[in-house]
Motif scaffolding. Structure first.
Motif, short mmCIF file in Angstrom:
data_model
loop_
_atom_site.label_atom_id
_atom_site.label_comp_id
_atom_site.label_asym_id
_atom_site.label_seq_id
_atom_site.Cartn_x
_atom_site.Cartn_y
_atom_site.Cartn_z
N GLU A 32 8.49 11.50 -7.49
CA GLU A 32 7.46 10.85 -6.67
C GLU A 32 8.00 10.57 -5.27
O GLU A 32 7.29 10.76 -4.27
CB GLU A 32 7.02 9.55 -7.34
N ASP A 86 2.28 1.69 -3.42
CA ASP A 86 1.25 2.20 -4.35
C ASP A 86 1.05 3.71 -4.20
O ASP A 86 0.83 4.40 -5.19
CB ASP A 86 -0.08 1.48 -4.11
N LEU A 87 1.12 4.20 -2.97
CA LEU A 87 0.94 5.64 -2.75
C LEU A 87 2.14 6.43 -3.24
O LEU A 87 2.00 7.57 -3.71
CB LEU A 87 0.69 5.92 -1.27
N HIS A 118 1.38 5.18 -11.16
CA HIS A 118 0.84 3.82 -11.27
C HIS A 118 1.48 3.06 -12.43
O HIS A 118 0.79 2.36 -13.18
CB HIS A 118 -0.68 3.85 -11.43
N ARG A 129 -5.78 7.66 2.65
CA ARG A 129 -5.55 6.91 1.41
C ARG A 129 -4.87 5.57 1.69
O ARG A 129 -5.08 4.59 0.97
CB ARG A 129 -4.72 7.74 0.44
N LEU A 130 -4.06 5.53 2.74
CA LEU A 130 -3.39 4.29 3.12
C LEU A 130 -4.41 3.21 3.48
O LEU A 130 -4.27 2.05 3.12
CB LEU A 130 -2.45 4.55 4.30
N ARG A 147 0.83 -1.20 0.00
CA ARG A 147 0.00 0.00 0.00
C ARG A 147 0.87 1.26 0.00
O ARG A 147 0.58 2.22 -0.71
CB ARG A 147 -0.92 -0.01 1.23
N VAL A 148 1.94 1.26 0.80
CA VAL A 148 2.84 2.41 0.82
C VAL A 148 3.49 2.59 -0.55
O VAL A 148 3.59 3.70 -1.06
CB VAL A 148 3.91 2.26 1.92
N VAL A 176 2.90 7.33 -7.79
CA VAL A 176 1.81 8.23 -8.17
C VAL A 176 1.34 7.98 -9.60
O VAL A 176 0.14 8.06 -9.90
CB VAL A 176 2.24 9.70 -8.00
N GLN A 216 -9.61 2.21 -2.99
CA GLN A 216 -9.59 3.54 -3.62
C GLN A 216 -11.00 3.98 -4.04
O GLN A 216 -11.21 4.49 -5.14
CB GLN A 216 -8.64 3.54 -4.82
N CYS A 270 6.32 12.37 -1.98
CA CYS A 270 5.64 11.55 -0.98
C CYS A 270 6.34 11.63 0.38
O CYS A 270 5.69 11.72 1.42
CB CYS A 270 5.56 10.09 -1.45
N PHE A 319 -3.04 11.50 3.51
CA PHE A 319 -2.18 10.37 3.17
C PHE A 319 -2.58 9.14 3.99
O PHE A 319 -2.68 8.03 3.45
CB PHE A 319 -0.71 10.72 3.42
#
Length: 216
Positions: A95, A81-82, A87, A118-119, A78-79, A85, A124, A99, A115
């Motif tokens: 990025e 993926d954040l 993808h 979103r985690l 998950r971290v 940015v 999403q 972040c 943040f």
């Protein structure tokens, strides 16, 4: 976010500005130019640990976290993926800096709260549902080498949903999350890397100690 606590130091001496993006990123984030340059040094080391292509791949990210890349880790995924940015499966330097800037002591609290939201918003959808909350709590407990009885975990989830889901619709939206964090500020207390102000940069369990040499 314990994985983001200080695990190495980059001690910065006087250097020329050898990172071309440093000035731009410094003007658009809480970082100073020399902090961006220190992050660039770290980025180069991480991005070259397996694939020497100037990009951080997921397995390199796992290596930085000292996690076996063959084992699924929801928290690390998950971290990543954040941070990713765009993808596109890799983390670029811009990025990486943007972040990490969320964890700077001078970063707006609203950015930290968003943040964290979103985690937990794994699907999403713009909401945190009970199952997502449970998945992330279990992942964070595993990442922290902590184990709780199932009943305790369920009670924790139920309590959080009851307190945060003020609309009682079975999910937590961003506004409800902001209200919940305002009442429980400890939720984002680890989203802060105080040593960044002194150019000591923290990143997940990457055991490294690098000193910049003085320019002759």
């Amino acid at each position: 976010m314990d994985a983001f606590k200080g695990c190495f130091c980059l001690k910065k001496a006087k250097t020329k500005s050898w990172c071309p993006e440093a000035s731009v990123l410094a003007s658009e984030t809480p970082f100073a130019v020399n902090e961006v340059e220190a992050l660039y040094c770290l980025f180069k080391k991480l991005s070259g640990s397996i694939h020497d292509d100037g990009l951080i791949h997921k397995e390199e990210f796992y290596l930085a976290l000292l996690i076996n890349s063959r084992q699924q880790n929801l928290f690390a995924d998950r971290v990543f993926d954040l941070f990713d940015v765009k993808h596109n499966g890799v983390i670029e330097f811009e990025e990486f800096v943007r972040c990490l800037s969320i964890f700077h002591p001078n970063a707006p609290e609203a950015d930290k709260i968003t943040f964290a939201f979103r985690l937990y918003d794994l699907r999403q959808t713009g909401y945190i549902e009970r199952e997502e909350l449970k998945e992330m709590v279990l992942a964070i407990l595993t990442e922290s080498d902590l184990a709780l009885p199932d009943d305790d975990v369920e009670s924790m989830i139920d309590k959080t949903m009851m307190e945060a889901d003020s609309k009682e619709d079975g999910k937590i939206d961003l506004e409800e999350w902001k209200e919940y964090v305002a009442k429980n500020p400890s939720l984002i207390k680890n989203m802060n890397l105080p040593y960044l102000k002194e150019i000591t940069v923290a990143f997940p369990s990457f055991l490294l100690n690098t000193e910049f040499e003085e320019d002759k």
